[in-house]
Motif scaffolding. Sequence first.
Motif, PDB file in Angstrom:
ATOM      1  N   ASP A  57      -7.634   1.872   6.711  1.00  0.00           N
ATOM      2  CA  ASP A  57      -6.914   2.708   5.746  1.00  0.00           C
ATOM      3  C   ASP A  57      -7.754   3.895   5.291  1.00  0.00           C
ATOM      4  N   LYS A  62      -5.490   6.875   3.932  1.00  0.00           N
ATOM      5  CA  LYS A  62      -4.568   6.209   3.004  1.00  0.00           C
ATOM      6  C   LYS A  62      -5.253   5.811   1.706  1.00  0.00           C
ATOM      7  N   THR A  63      -6.581   5.789   1.710  1.00  0.00           N
ATOM      8  CA  THR A  63      -7.362   5.507   0.512  1.00  0.00           C
ATOM      9  C   THR A  63      -8.639   6.334   0.570  1.00  0.00           C
TER      10      THR A  63
END
Length: 108
Positions: A57, A62-63
Motif C-alpha cells: 500500500d 495508498k498510505t
Amino acid sequence: MTVLDRIKKVSKKRGFSLTQVNDKANLGKNTIYSWKTKEPSINNLKAVADVLNVSVDYLLGKTDDNSTSMKPKQVDITDDDYIMTYQGKPIPPEDMEYIKRILNGGKD
C-alpha cells in the motif's frame, strides 16, 4: 509520487541501490527500472515491498506510512542472501564477521 519514486526513496533511506533491491527481490534484470513506463505486477511489487520492509500500500501511494511492517523479518545471520542492516543502513561485511565471531563466543 510514482511507485518507482517511492521505491527509490525507501531504497536510498535503507542504503540500497535499485539494482540491489531488484536482485534481492529475485526479479528479472532491470525489472524495477522498467516500472518507469509500465505497471508492476502485484507479485513483483510484493517482493520489493518485502525486501524494503514496507507495505505494498505504501509503494502504491495508498498510505504515507512507510514504517516497517508489524511482522519482523527473521533470517539467519549466516544467510548471505539478505543485507543485514542497523538503523536502516547496511552493516559492512567486516562488521558482520566480527558480530558472527562474538555470537559464536569468540570462536572461529
